[in-house]
Scaffold this active site. Structure first.
Site, PDB file in Angstrom:
ATOM      1  CG  ASP A  11     -17.849  -5.144   2.525  1.00 50.68           C
ATOM      2  OD1 ASP A  11     -17.160  -4.585   3.408  1.00 50.68           O
ATOM      3  OD2 ASP A  11     -18.629  -4.536   1.769  1.00 50.68           O
ATOM      4  CG  ASN A  25      -5.130   8.108   7.212  1.00 53.10           C
ATOM      5  OD1 ASN A  25      -5.355   9.084   7.927  1.00 53.10           O
ATOM      6  ND2 ASN A  25      -5.813   7.876   6.109  1.00 53.10           N
ATOM      7  CB  VAL A  34     -10.891  -1.857   5.091  1.00 49.30           C
ATOM      8  CG1 VAL A  34      -9.873  -1.353   6.079  1.00 49.30           C
ATOM      9  CG2 VAL A  34     -12.083  -2.464   5.803  1.00 49.30           C
ATOM     10  CG  ASP A  35     -10.064   4.858   6.449  1.00 49.68           C
ATOM     11  OD1 ASP A  35     -11.110   5.048   7.091  1.00 49.68           O
ATOM     12  OD2 ASP A  35      -9.089   5.631   6.494  1.00 49.68           O
ATOM     13  CB  SER A 118      -0.497  -3.078   8.343  1.00 55.03           C
ATOM     14  OG  SER A 118      -0.460  -1.954   9.189  1.00 55.03           O
ATOM     15  CE1 TYR A 122      -0.793   3.565   5.305  1.00 55.60           C
ATOM     16  CE2 TYR A 122      -1.154   2.814   7.555  1.00 55.60           C
ATOM     17  CZ  TYR A 122      -1.177   3.824   6.607  1.00 55.60           C
ATOM     18  OH  TYR A 122      -1.594   5.085   6.967  1.00 55.60           O
TER      19      TYR A 122
HETATM   20  N1  AR6 Z   1     -13.692  -5.566   4.101  1.00 58.03           N
HETATM   21  C1  AR6 Z   1     -12.670  -6.301   4.595  1.00 58.03           C
HETATM   22  N2  AR6 Z   1     -11.394  -6.141   4.209  1.00 58.03           N
HETATM   23  C2  AR6 Z   1     -11.141  -5.199   3.272  1.00 58.03           C
HETATM   24  C3  AR6 Z   1     -12.148  -4.373   2.718  1.00 58.03           C
HETATM   25  C4  AR6 Z   1     -13.476  -4.587   3.172  1.00 58.03           C
HETATM   26  N3  AR6 Z   1     -14.513  -3.858   2.718  1.00 58.03           N
HETATM   27  N4  AR6 Z   1     -11.567  -3.523   1.818  1.00 58.03           N
HETATM   28  C5  AR6 Z   1     -10.240  -3.818   1.812  1.00 58.03           C
HETATM   29  N5  AR6 Z   1      -9.981  -4.830   2.672  1.00 58.03           N
HETATM   30  P1  AR6 Z   1      -6.106  -1.374   3.541  1.00 58.03           P
HETATM   31  P2  AR6 Z   1      -3.886  -0.757   5.379  1.00 58.03           P
HETATM   32  C6  AR6 Z   1      -8.704  -5.468   3.026  1.00 58.03           C
HETATM   33  O1  AR6 Z   1      -5.315  -0.883   2.380  1.00 58.03           O
HETATM   34  O2  AR6 Z   1      -2.972  -1.642   4.633  1.00 58.03           O
HETATM   35  C7  AR6 Z   1      -6.334   3.519   3.775  1.00 58.03           C
HETATM   36  O3  AR6 Z   1      -6.283   4.434   2.728  1.00 58.03           O
HETATM   37  C8  AR6 Z   1      -7.547  -5.346   2.079  1.00 58.03           C
HETATM   38  O4  AR6 Z   1      -7.635  -6.314   1.037  1.00 58.03           O
HETATM   39  O5  AR6 Z   1      -7.547  -1.024   3.616  1.00 58.03           O
HETATM   40  O6  AR6 Z   1      -3.910  -0.841   6.884  1.00 58.03           O
HETATM   41  C9  AR6 Z   1      -6.172   4.175   5.141  1.00 58.03           C
HETATM   42  O7  AR6 Z   1      -6.754   5.457   5.176  1.00 58.03           O
HETATM   43  C10 AR6 Z   1      -6.365  -5.624   2.996  1.00 58.03           C
HETATM   44  O8  AR6 Z   1      -6.162  -7.030   3.163  1.00 58.03           O
HETATM   45  O9  AR6 Z   1      -5.438  -0.892   4.951  1.00 58.03           O
HETATM   46  C11 AR6 Z   1      -4.691   4.220   5.307  1.00 58.03           C
HETATM   47  O10 AR6 Z   1      -4.129   5.339   4.650  1.00 58.03           O
HETATM   48  C12 AR6 Z   1      -6.835  -5.063   4.342  1.00 58.03           C
HETATM   49  O11 AR6 Z   1      -8.242  -4.840   4.206  1.00 58.03           O
HETATM   50  C13 AR6 Z   1      -4.221   2.954   4.627  1.00 58.03           C
HETATM   51  O12 AR6 Z   1      -5.201   2.647   3.667  1.00 58.03           O
HETATM   52  C14 AR6 Z   1      -6.174  -3.755   4.734  1.00 58.03           C
HETATM   53  O13 AR6 Z   1      -5.944  -2.955   3.564  1.00 58.03           O
HETATM   54  C15 AR6 Z   1      -4.120   1.811   5.592  1.00 58.03           C
HETATM   55  O14 AR6 Z   1      -3.528   0.714   4.955  1.00 58.03           O
END
Ligand code: AR6
Length: 175
Positions: A11, A25, A34-35, A118, A122
């Site tokens: 994390d 986003n 992660v956001d 992404s 995404y």
């Molecule tokens: N620590 C590290 N990595 C993480 C964590 C964490 N706590 N949580 C998730 N991941 P994503 P995107 C990973 O969907 O694809 C949001 O709603 C996850 O497994 O967080 O860029 C934003 O507001 C994946 O490998 O981001 C945007 O609308 C990676 O982080 C949208 O999602 C990215 O997944 C952005 O999508």
């Protein structure tokens, strides 16, 4: 000093680096993945600062304080939504990583933690995203020696494996 790229599993919100990167986003007003985790851990002051930023273009990055996070800052970037790879996705993903290093350098952040931008909601394919992430960050670290470490936080074994393979590949290209 030679800049380092390192891989961690887990994390990103636990990392006490100078800045962690948020895969946000265009609104910069929070979301899932992660956001969501970063906003929950940082507390409501983070959203208040984000509201004043006026959003962020895809491929760009903006910095805020880290508030209740162990990291001092958050660099919010927006990666591309993956369609088929022919809609500028590679260039936009590379731009997101490069802008994060530029913003880190401009704000005195020597150690930066990255998520796999992404590759969640995404939908960017992991192997391709990992290769772009590592080659772009490697080049950007060379251009900005004040940033000494980029740490990639991979949330599961699949993502960790993809980045591990891409890192080996990068090593081979350099030798
Ligand atoms: N620590 C590290 N990595 C993480 C964590 C964490 N706590 N949580 C998730 N991941 P994503 P995107 C990973 O969907 O694809 C949001 O709603 C996850 O497994 O967080 O860029 C934003 O507001 C994946 O490998 O981001 C945007 O609308 C990676 O982080 C949208 O999602 C990215 O997944 C952005 O999508």
């Amino acid at each position: 000093m030679t800049a380092k790229i390192t891989l961690r599993k887990g994390d990103i919100t636990t990392d006490a680096v100078d800045a962690i990167v948020n895969a946000a986003n265009n609104s910069l007003l929070g979301g899932g993945g992660v956001d969501g985790a970063i906003h929950r851990a940082a507390g409501p002051e983070l959203l208040a600062e984000c509201r004043a930023l006026g959003g962020c273009e895809t491929g760009d990055a903006k910095i805020t304080k880290g508030y209740r996070l162990p990291a001092a800052h958050v660099i919010h970037t927006v990666g591309p939504i993956y369609h088929d790879g022919r809609h500028g996705e590679p260039e936009l993903l590379a731009s997101a990583y490069r802008r994060c290093i530029e913003v880190a350098a401009a704000n005195g952040c020597a150690r930066v933690g990255f998520p796999a931008i992404s590759t969640g909601v995404y939908g960017y394919p992991l192997a391709a995203a990992a290769e772009i992430a590592l080659t772009t960050v490697d080049a950007a670290l060379t251009d900005h020696p004040e940033v000494v470490e980029a740490r990639f936080w991979l949330f599961n074994g699949l993502a960790f494996g993809a980045f591990e393979r891409a890192l080996v590949q990068l090593g081979r290209q350099q030798n």
